[in-house]
Enzyme design. Sequence first.
Site, PDB file in Angstrom:
ATOM      1  N   HIS A 216       2.179  -1.017   0.057  1.00  0.00           N
ATOM      2  CA  HIS A 216       3.471  -1.280  -0.265  1.00  0.00           C
ATOM      3  C   HIS A 216       4.907  -1.292   0.823  1.00  0.00           C
ATOM      4  CE1 HIS A 216       2.506  -2.702  -4.440  1.00  0.00           C
ATOM      5  NE2 HIS A 216       1.590  -1.701  -4.684  1.00  0.00           N
ATOM      6  N   THR A 244      -2.901  -3.030   3.080  1.00  0.00           N
ATOM      7  CA  THR A 244      -3.527  -4.044   2.886  1.00  0.00           C
ATOM      8  C   THR A 244      -3.309  -5.057   3.442  1.00  0.00           C
ATOM      9  OG1 THR A 244      -3.220  -4.962   1.168  1.00  0.00           O
ATOM     10  CG2 THR A 244      -1.418  -4.356   0.982  1.00  0.00           C
ATOM     11  N   LYS A 247      -0.658  -7.878   0.766  1.00  0.00           N
ATOM     12  CA  LYS A 247       0.647  -8.539   0.748  1.00  0.00           C
ATOM     13  C   LYS A 247       1.464  -8.896   1.816  1.00  0.00           C
ATOM     14  CE  LYS A 247       0.342  -5.037  -2.876  1.00  0.00           C
ATOM     15  NZ  LYS A 247      -1.748  -4.828  -2.790  1.00  0.00           N
ATOM     16  N   THR A 276     -20.786  -5.249   2.171  1.00  0.00           N
ATOM     17  CA  THR A 276     -20.050  -6.551   1.248  1.00  0.00           C
ATOM     18  C   THR A 276     -19.811  -7.405   2.499  1.00  0.00           C
ATOM     19  OG1 THR A 276     -18.415  -4.858  -0.214  1.00  0.00           O
ATOM     20  CG2 THR A 276     -17.522  -7.065   0.321  1.00  0.00           C
ATOM     21  N   THR A 362      -1.134   0.838 -17.020  1.00  0.00           N
ATOM     22  CA  THR A 362      -0.634   0.219 -15.191  1.00  0.00           C
ATOM     23  C   THR A 362       0.349   1.112 -15.172  1.00  0.00           C
ATOM     24  OG1 THR A 362      -0.702  -2.113 -15.281  1.00  0.00           O
ATOM     25  CG2 THR A 362       0.478  -1.165 -13.562  1.00  0.00           C
TER      26      THR A 362
END
Length: 406
Positions: A216, A244, A247, A276, A362
């Site tokens: 974040h 990430t 975002k 993956t 959450t």
Amino acid sequence: MNYSDIFKSSINKLKNEGRYRYFNEIERKAGMHPNALWISESKKNNITVWCSNDYLGMSQNKLVIDTMINSVKKMGTGSGGTRNISGNSNAIVQLENELADFHLKEKAVVFSSGYVANESTISTLLSLLEDAVVFSDEKNHASIISGIKKSKSLKEIFKHNDLKHLEALIQKYPEKKPKIIVFESIYSMDGDFGDISGISKIAKKYNALTYLDEVHAVGMYGKKGSGVTEALGLQNSIDIIQGTLGKAFGTMGGYIASSNIICDAIRSYASGYIFTTALPPALVKAASTSISYLKKSDKERKMQQKNTILLKEYLAKENINFIDNKSHIVPIMVNNPIRCKEISNILLNEFKHYIQPINYPTVPVGTERLRITPGPLHTEKMISDLTIALKYAFNKTDRYNHSKIA
């Protein structure tokens, strides 16, 4: 045994507790963010989105879009396989080099998402460090918790940002016992900052590795946008930084940045990486463009910060209860799951403001909230209109102040 009845009962339990999740169908409009379309009963309604993690609107940045379009034309839509088979594109190698430089680390490893990056890296680290103990902040993300559980290692949960508690827990173990401290730079539900400096000092004192989730914060803080560690000058104090691409960078994917040997170990052992399908080259090129752009441009960050301050001023004037932890995340506290959902419905149906309710698991029961993330493209009129709508919705649902949800 009637399997359907078991599933129905579990769903009804969520509905009775006000915790059932409704997924609104949204159609994004490139060039119009934060405006979007809400599709309900086959009708399209214009709405303003306030809960997006596309913090800086980079998903509609012309350079990023053009990069992806041109890359699709050049390299196609898919990666062709896992990194080990045929998916190790030149684009993803260049992105990892970009990310390593971004965080002042030797190497980086890209994953399909931030969740997978956390779960795979943490579980692998703990598996490789036999007899390790992990110290985890009690407010860490579900992906961190999942990674710890998957490893089956010994764990200690320390009270949120409580350095005395953390140190007391670490002192229980021998100096030579492998230790990892896992925490976040910004906690997404309260918007508060982790004590990076304090935890780093404890880690150094007791010879523990540090693992910091900056999802974040990347793109949002620091001169070149590489996170809170950069803003504090502490990038070299953290062993593993996780971030990430989904975002502030406006694309998709997750990553870690660390030393050559740690990254090589994760790359070699983490099943969430090995098995993956790799991210498509076009998506990866778009992410690289977004990072490169935000390293040089801070106008988006400055506008975002200005709008966050403005929103908080409007909310304070109307005595709307929110948590002000000085970050870009503004939680409006409702503290009741049914009321939270009802306020969200009023905002959407009557005012066309979209904020998804946040409830248990959450956040803890009784701390339900609306999580607002104002961006650089929201206007003062939007902020004013939202504040008026929130005041109306709180007044309309005031009966919940006099009732208690079990």
